[in-house]
Enzyme design. Sequence first.
Site, mmCIF file in Angstrom:
data_model
loop_
_atom_site.group_PDB
_atom_site.id
_atom_site.type_symbol
_atom_site.label_atom_id
_atom_site.label_comp_id
_atom_site.label_asym_id
_atom_site.label_seq_id
_atom_site.Cartn_x
_atom_site.Cartn_y
_atom_site.Cartn_z
ATOM 1 N N LYS A 29 -29.049 28.639 -19.724
ATOM 2 C CA LYS A 29 -28.215 28.308 -20.765
ATOM 3 C C LYS A 29 -28.887 26.969 -21.754
ATOM 4 C CE LYS A 29 -24.516 25.529 -18.796
ATOM 5 N NZ LYS A 29 -23.069 25.489 -18.374
ATOM 6 N N ARG A 121 -10.630 24.300 -18.068
ATOM 7 C CA ARG A 121 -11.523 24.333 -19.059
ATOM 8 C C ARG A 121 -11.510 25.942 -19.500
ATOM 9 N NH1 ARG A 121 -17.838 22.665 -18.073
ATOM 10 N NH2 ARG A 121 -17.758 24.553 -16.813
ATOM 11 N N TYR A 240 -34.396 -4.146 -33.985
ATOM 12 C CA TYR A 240 -33.289 -4.202 -34.869
ATOM 13 C C TYR A 240 -32.112 -4.897 -34.151
ATOM 14 C CZ TYR A 240 -34.899 -0.700 -37.998
ATOM 15 O OH TYR A 240 -35.449 0.134 -38.883
ATOM 16 N N MET A 288 -35.653 4.819 -34.387
ATOM 17 C CA MET A 288 -35.699 6.091 -34.557
ATOM 18 C C MET A 288 -36.957 6.833 -34.143
ATOM 19 S SD MET A 288 -35.581 8.304 -38.215
ATOM 20 C CE MET A 288 -33.731 7.615 -38.607
#
Length: 345
Positions: A29, A121, A240, A288
């Site tokens: 999956k 679940r 940053y 990024m």
Amino acid sequence: MRVDYNAVAENWRFFKKRAPTAAVGAVVKADAYGLGAVAASRALAQAGARVFFTATFGEALRVRKALGEGPQIFVLNGPNEKDVAQYADAKLTPILNSIAQIKIWNARGPAGLHIDTGMNRLGLGPEELAQSMVALKGTSLALVMSHLACGSDLKHEMNATQLKRFIDAASLFPQAPLSLSATAGALIGPEYHFDLIRPGVGLYGSGGLDADNPQLIPAALIEAPILQVRDVEPGESFGYGATFTAAQKMRTATVALGYADGYLRSLGGRGYGVLGGGKRPILGRVSMDLTIIDVTGCAEAAPGAMVEFLGPNAPLDEIAALAGTASYEILTTFAGTVRKTGARA
């Protein structure tokens, strides 16, 4: 990203040796946890896998196209009103997780049944089992399964609780093959193997085994090139937010990898890249497209040099721990998102 599909196949063989009396399926999956479901499924089938698991109907169609008609493919999320009529043509087997799905399936063919034993679940609760036996009339059960909530903790008391609940519930379906364990559960012991185990993340290199077991083989290698090297004076800060400041003269390298590639921001100031045989700490925040590493004293640091961020020298489970997450998330976001540079079978 480079993927070693031979490693995927070899990891499957590890589980075959681990559970010699059980069939060994393969969970592919989420695009084989980000590593490519088509190529991974083919490698696994060549190794001997005959039972595959996807989460969705769409995933199952892609795997069926890749493998042909032979292997059995289970769809873990089960059928819905829109896709149920298409299962027969694709020769797919749904896992039925609720009374509603049993009714949607309406005895169209063989199916699996998911019994909830404590995960809360997916799956039928214990109070629904009697009703499910009535609703399943006419449906041949190809599998009765459950899923361990705490299998990665070998000594967690929940494992024994779920094992007992599964045995009790499965006794209502004496003719059906049984499956309780995915990767972690398969490593607890043979009493958890039943007729079929369902390794997933272990196929792709998560070696969360106890100290007496060999590690699984890393299947994904993620590297990125250095774009720039610079010498930085004491007192200069990085990235940053200026979250790291040099206490002494340093040499740094800016690498072409960031959170746009799936490299988690939480690894800023905690993770590392590997260059010249050593771990090079990340300085400041992950950007990024860029990450800064400390290459002080590293002669190999130069523009174009490749830095390893996931692979044999940057193990999946270790990187996940540094990021404060699970190996599953690392693979499906990092390996699944990173701009692929090629793969090998």
